[in-house]
Design an enzyme around this catalytic site. Sequence first.
Site, PDB file in Angstrom:
ATOM      1  CG  HIS A 158      -0.191   0.221   2.565  1.00 41.46           C
ATOM      2  ND1 HIS A 158       0.583  -0.833   3.148  1.00 41.46           N
ATOM      3  CD2 HIS A 158      -0.027   1.372   3.363  1.00 41.46           C
ATOM      4  CE1 HIS A 158       1.154  -0.693   4.165  1.00 41.46           C
ATOM      5  NE2 HIS A 158       1.004   0.991   4.323  1.00 41.46           N
ATOM      6  CG  ASP A 163       1.681   5.123   5.239  1.00 42.59           C
ATOM      7  OD1 ASP A 163       1.222   4.038   4.951  1.00 42.59           O
ATOM      8  OD2 ASP A 163       2.729   5.669   5.129  1.00 42.59           O
ATOM      9  CG  HIS A 182       5.035   1.338   3.141  1.00 43.06           C
ATOM     10  ND1 HIS A 182       4.550   2.262   2.544  1.00 43.06           N
ATOM     11  CD2 HIS A 182       4.514   1.100   4.143  1.00 43.06           C
ATOM     12  CE1 HIS A 182       3.652   2.964   3.366  1.00 43.06           C
ATOM     13  NE2 HIS A 182       3.710   2.265   4.502  1.00 43.06           N
ATOM     14  NE  ARG A 197       1.620   5.603   9.982  1.00 43.57           N
ATOM     15  CZ  ARG A 197       0.654   5.389   9.014  1.00 43.57           C
ATOM     16  NH1 ARG A 197       0.968   4.562   8.045  1.00 43.57           N
ATOM     17  NH2 ARG A 197      -0.645   5.830   9.556  1.00 43.57           N
TER      18      ARG A 197
HETATM   19  O1  LIG Z   1       4.996  -2.328  10.208  1.00 42.24           O
HETATM   20  C1  LIG Z   1       5.514  -2.013   8.996  1.00 42.24           C
HETATM   21  O2  LIG Z   1       6.510  -2.586   8.681  1.00 42.24           O
HETATM   22  C2  LIG Z   1       4.851  -0.946   8.177  1.00 42.24           C
HETATM   23  C3  LIG Z   1       3.754  -0.439   8.632  1.00 42.24           C
HETATM   24  C4  LIG Z   1       3.394   0.622   7.812  1.00 42.24           C
HETATM   25  O3  LIG Z   1       2.563   0.445   6.782  1.00 42.24           O
HETATM   26  C5  LIG Z   1       3.390   1.844   8.075  1.00 42.24           C
HETATM   27  O4  LIG Z   1       4.006   2.231   9.212  1.00 42.24           O
HETATM   28  O5  LIG Z   1       2.927   2.840   7.238  1.00 42.24           O
HETATM   29 FE   LIG Z   2       2.036   2.034   5.822  1.00 43.41          FE
END
Ligand SMILES: O=C(O)CCC(=O)C(=O)O
Ligand SMILES: [Fe+2]
Length: 366
Positions: free
Chosen positions: A166, A168, A324, A339
């Site tokens: 995806h 974000d 990602h 994040r």
């Molecule tokens: O947990 C992860 O490795 C990525 C999670 C994710 O998609 C994000 O932090 O935007």
């Molecule tokens: Fe993400």
Amino acid sequence: MAPVAVATTPTATPVDVIKAGVGALNLGVEAADLSVYGQFNNTPATGTEFRVAPTKGDTRPALTIKEVLADDAKLKALGRLVSERGVVFFREAEITPDEQKVLVDKLGKFGGKPADSTLHIHPLTLPGSQHGDEISVISNQFVFDGKFKLDEKTPLKRVRGAQQWHSDITFENVPSDYASLVIRTLPQVGGDTLWASAYEAYDRLSAPTQKYLEGLTAVHKGQVFLDLASKLKVEVREHRGSPQNIGQDLETIHPVVRTNPVTGWKGLFVNRGFTKRIVELSPSESDAILEFLFDHVAANHDIQVRFRWEENSLAIWDNRSSFHAATQDVDGVTREGTRSVSIGERPYFDPASKSRRADLGARALA
Ligand SMILES: O=C(O)CCC(=O)C(=O)O
Ligand SMILES: [Fe+2]
């Protein structure tokens, strides 16, 4: 005569209107030269990692995230690098959640994001949450409901890794430009994150397919969060980092090919997580084309990088031009991180923009 009811699917905003709201692009102005610091590209397609210390083959000094945070010229150069490479990694980067917020917000501002774009408040962030509204806690405890009750069927219940791809919050009218993640509670092994280049995904399509996709728009919906909100019996948060990111429907329309305002490069802008259908196509055409495009990103491991987290690793990415995917391969232990997500500009496709390969090729010849 009574007005005819019209379907309320939101419409895409014209490019000129969006571009008019975008501020000055300052990432190239008075920027430092980061190529004097030890670093390497993780793969040709995506990812640059700053070295912690000089090596025999790379004697350039190390760059720390602290130095970057303290120096706007370095921040501007970092923003450009992140937009060009899709994702940038620092090791041994001590950075607090508050500094993560400052980092992505400043990158966005130097990149010319509209004045009313701030930091995203996730629709499911509860008021009064641990690090404030503008930090999402990423935790595998949510997947396990916090109980870690495992049985022999647990691995079978996991979704396939390729389902995770995806970018974000593309269900927002104004989604993200820059985001950063630190995994603060680490498993000994596992829980890697993968990134893929949306520029390279576009460049690896044939010219007729590129042309075809450039005229299309797609519906993005945060269904997964709507489902979770109804399960948890909570409302989704309003006012999520832009006056345009409001409402309970978490649905919008974006162009299928998007121009990154910093690089001027075209990238594929549909993702398995949130893109539901291509507006201009019949449902079966849309399903087939989207499935092909999602697979194109997940199956080409040569447009990806896989990152193994260590203590104090930091990833910074440009959500406009990368995808990602998390890796759900840790069962019995907590994996948790913070994040921060900056809100950028409303996505647009500029027909005058270039492909990354064509632009880099032209630069190499110049
Ligand atoms: O947990 C992860 O490795 C990525 C999670 C994710 O998609 C994000 O932090 O935007
Ligand atoms: Fe993400």
